[in-house]
Design a protein around this motif. Structure first.
Motif, mmCIF file in Angstrom:
data_model
loop_
_atom_site.group_PDB
_atom_site.id
_atom_site.type_symbol
_atom_site.label_atom_id
_atom_site.label_comp_id
_atom_site.label_asym_id
_atom_site.label_seq_id
_atom_site.Cartn_x
_atom_site.Cartn_y
_atom_site.Cartn_z
ATOM 1 N N ALA A 117 0.855 -1.185 0.000
ATOM 2 C CA ALA A 117 0.000 0.000 0.000
ATOM 3 C C ALA A 117 0.889 1.232 0.000
ATOM 4 N N THR A 118 0.412 2.278 -0.667
ATOM 5 C CA THR A 118 1.217 3.496 -0.787
ATOM 6 C C THR A 118 0.546 4.658 -0.057
ATOM 7 N N TRP A 119 1.284 5.722 0.078
ATOM 8 C CA TRP A 119 0.745 6.981 0.602
ATOM 9 C C TRP A 119 1.676 8.102 0.193
ATOM 10 N N VAL A 120 1.208 9.333 0.351
ATOM 11 C CA VAL A 120 2.042 10.496 0.054
ATOM 12 C C VAL A 120 2.373 11.187 1.365
ATOM 13 N N SER A 121 3.626 11.594 1.513
ATOM 14 C CA SER A 121 4.070 12.210 2.757
ATOM 15 C C SER A 121 4.788 13.511 2.478
ATOM 16 N N ARG A 122 4.733 14.420 3.433
ATOM 17 C CA ARG A 122 5.444 15.680 3.313
ATOM 18 C C ARG A 122 6.900 15.534 3.719
ATOM 19 N N GLU A 123 7.204 14.467 4.417
ATOM 20 C CA GLU A 123 8.574 14.282 4.893
ATOM 21 C C GLU A 123 9.157 13.010 4.313
ATOM 22 N N SER A 124 10.465 13.006 4.112
ATOM 23 C CA SER A 124 11.111 11.844 3.518
ATOM 24 C C SER A 124 11.171 10.673 4.498
ATOM 25 N N THR A 125 11.186 10.960 5.777
ATOM 26 C CA THR A 125 11.206 9.910 6.793
ATOM 27 C C THR A 125 9.903 9.119 6.724
ATOM 28 N N VAL A 126 10.011 7.798 6.757
ATOM 29 C CA VAL A 126 8.807 6.976 6.682
ATOM 30 C C VAL A 126 8.117 6.931 8.037
ATOM 31 N N LYS A 127 6.827 7.316 8.016
ATOM 32 C CA LYS A 127 5.988 7.116 9.200
ATOM 33 C C LYS A 127 4.741 6.404 8.680
ATOM 34 N N ASN A 128 4.702 5.122 8.886
ATOM 35 C CA ASN A 128 3.726 4.251 8.242
ATOM 36 C C ASN A 128 2.296 4.442 8.772
ATOM 37 N N PRO A 129 1.373 4.892 7.896
ATOM 38 C CA PRO A 129 -0.007 5.106 8.355
ATOM 39 C C PRO A 129 -0.805 3.809 8.476
ATOM 40 N N TYR A 130 -0.266 2.719 7.942
ATOM 41 C CA TYR A 130 -1.029 1.469 7.933
ATOM 42 C C TYR A 130 -0.805 0.611 9.176
ATOM 43 N N TYR A 131 0.272 0.834 9.848
ATOM 44 C CA TYR A 131 0.533 0.072 11.063
ATOM 45 C C TYR A 131 0.741 0.951 12.291
ATOM 46 N N GLY A 132 1.060 2.230 12.075
ATOM 47 C CA GLY A 132 1.324 3.110 13.206
ATOM 48 C C GLY A 132 2.514 2.617 14.003
ATOM 49 N N ALA A 133 2.410 2.726 15.321
ATOM 50 C CA ALA A 133 3.531 2.421 16.213
ATOM 51 C C ALA A 133 4.037 0.987 16.065
ATOM 52 N N GLN A 134 3.153 0.083 15.646
ATOM 53 C CA GLN A 134 3.534 -1.319 15.473
ATOM 54 C C GLN A 134 4.742 -1.487 14.552
ATOM 55 N N MET A 135 4.709 -0.742 13.445
ATOM 56 C CA MET A 135 5.774 -0.879 12.454
ATOM 57 C C MET A 135 5.983 0.476 11.796
ATOM 58 N N LEU A 136 6.265 1.460 12.627
ATOM 59 C CA LEU A 136 6.267 2.856 12.198
ATOM 60 C C LEU A 136 7.178 3.139 11.007
ATOM 61 N N SER A 137 8.353 2.539 10.993
ATOM 62 C CA SER A 137 9.315 2.905 9.951
ATOM 63 C C SER A 137 9.348 1.903 8.796
ATOM 64 N N CYS A 138 8.354 1.019 8.740
ATOM 65 C CA CYS A 138 8.317 0.048 7.644
ATOM 66 C C CYS A 138 7.893 0.740 6.354
ATOM 67 N N GLY A 139 8.685 0.582 5.327
ATOM 68 C CA GLY A 139 8.355 1.175 4.032
ATOM 69 C C GLY A 139 9.507 1.987 3.482
ATOM 70 N N SER A 140 9.305 2.502 2.255
ATOM 71 C CA SER A 140 10.369 3.295 1.643
ATOM 72 C C SER A 140 9.772 4.289 0.652
ATOM 73 N N THR A 141 10.567 5.284 0.298
ATOM 74 C CA THR A 141 10.136 6.275 -0.687
ATOM 75 C C THR A 141 10.325 5.698 -2.084
ATOM 76 N N VAL A 142 9.269 5.693 -2.883
ATOM 77 C CA VAL A 142 9.393 5.184 -4.249
ATOM 78 C C VAL A 142 9.532 6.319 -5.269
ATOM 79 N N GLU A 143 9.039 7.493 -4.895
ATOM 80 C CA GLU A 143 9.169 8.622 -5.810
ATOM 81 C C GLU A 143 9.159 9.937 -5.040
ATOM 82 N N THR A 144 10.029 10.838 -5.478
ATOM 83 C CA THR A 144 10.046 12.171 -4.889
ATOM 84 C C THR A 144 9.358 13.100 -5.887
ATOM 85 N N ILE A 145 8.288 13.731 -5.433
ATOM 86 C CA ILE A 145 7.532 14.621 -6.318
ATOM 87 C C ILE A 145 7.873 16.061 -5.951
ATOM 88 N N GLN A 146 8.464 16.765 -6.886
ATOM 89 C CA GLN A 146 8.914 18.145 -6.590
ATOM 90 C C GLN A 146 7.762 19.125 -6.697
#
Ligand SMILES: [Cu+2]
Length: 277
Positions: A248-277
């Motif tokens: 699952a994807t999402w858009v974030s204002r910050e490059s640091t991953v804060k996972n909305p699908y798991y929250g504290a359980q797995m907060l940093s799980c995921g990666s940036t796939v595209e930087t939109i300028q």
């Protein structure tokens, strides 16, 4: 003798009280409106304003008013307000640099005030790429989306529902006049899905259901983010685990991953796939 004694006592008490209240000389007080959101904003704003013996600030989260006690020989409310702007917070006199605003934690990214005279030049520059009306409209959608994302990161279904409601309103507020034809096409294609997802998220406090809808919402929002400038860099991020490994994807204002699908359980799980300028 007795009277002198009394006077001395009173004097002593008075001096103690004043020195406790403030060690600022030539003290003057001013109130300035500073835009911000929360308790964390309060800390940042006051930290930027405070200077030992020179300025002491207290910012009220509800009224957004900063009460400033300052040494009138050493500083001015303008100087302090400027320092606050460099920390990322707008006032009616000074607009914070966009980079400073973008660095604020998501919860602190308050809705910025309508630009005042001091920033007219910047506003004109931006108008070349996006007309103000649509920037405002889609910008509100972005703000609501990011707030919703933050509520999901915090696994707070009640807040997520409230942010969903804001998102529904923001979507309705988007004016399509003035959009370029290609932007209009992107918006029209996304509109039905994001509206439906937002309504569902607003209508439940069940975080699992909200997250399911957020998958679809984020997917539909992605081309919108690409078609309309968001006023800063955003990051398209992916969590490969969610949804039984479908990802699952999402858009974030910050490059640091804060996972909305798991929250504290797995907060940093995921990666940036595209930087939109
Ligand atoms: Cu904040």
């Amino acid at each position: 003798m007795k009277t002198i004694h009394k006077i001395l006592m009173v004097l002593m008490i008075f001096t103690t009280v004043t020195s406790c209240e403030s060690q600022i000389k030539n003290a003057k007080t001013a109130t300035v409106k500073i835009y911000g959101n929360c308790g964390m904003c309060k800390k940042t704003i006051e930290k930027a304003a405070n200077e030992k013996g020179i300025a002491q600030a207290d910012w009220n989260v509800d009224s957004k008013m900063l009460t400033l006690t300052y040494d009138s020989q050493k500083t001015t409310p303008e100087a302090v307000t400027k320092k606050i702007a460099y920390a990322g917070y707008d006032s009616d006199a000074f607009r914070a640099p966009d980079a400073a605003y973008a660095k604020l934690p998501e919860c602190c990214q308050y809705e910025r005030p309508v630009q005042t005279k001091t920033v007219a030049a910047t506003a004109l520059l931006e108008a070349k790429t996006v007309t103000p009306a649509q920037e405002k409209g889609v910008g509100n959608v972005y703000a609501a989306y990011f707030n919703l994302k933050e509520a999901l990161v915090q696994s707070n279904g009640v807040t997520a529902a409230a942010k969903g409601t804001t998102l529904v309103t923001a979507i309705k507020g988007v004016a399509m006049e003035g959009m370029k034809p290609e932007q209009h096409a992107v918006w029209m294609k996304a509109l039905k899905t994001i509206q439906e997802d937002a309504v569902h998220i607003a209508g439940t406090k069940d975080i699992e259901h909200q997250r399911e809808r957020f998958v679809s919402l984020s997917k539909a929002m992605y081309p919108v983010f690409k078609a309309f400038k968001s006023g800063g860099t955003v990051y398209y991020q992916n969590c490969p685990m969610f949804n039984d490994g479908k990802g699952a994807t999402w858009v974030s204002r910050e490059s640091t991953v804060k996972n909305p699908y798991y929250g504290a359980q797995m907060l940093s799980c995921g990666s940036t796939v595209e930087t939109i300028q």
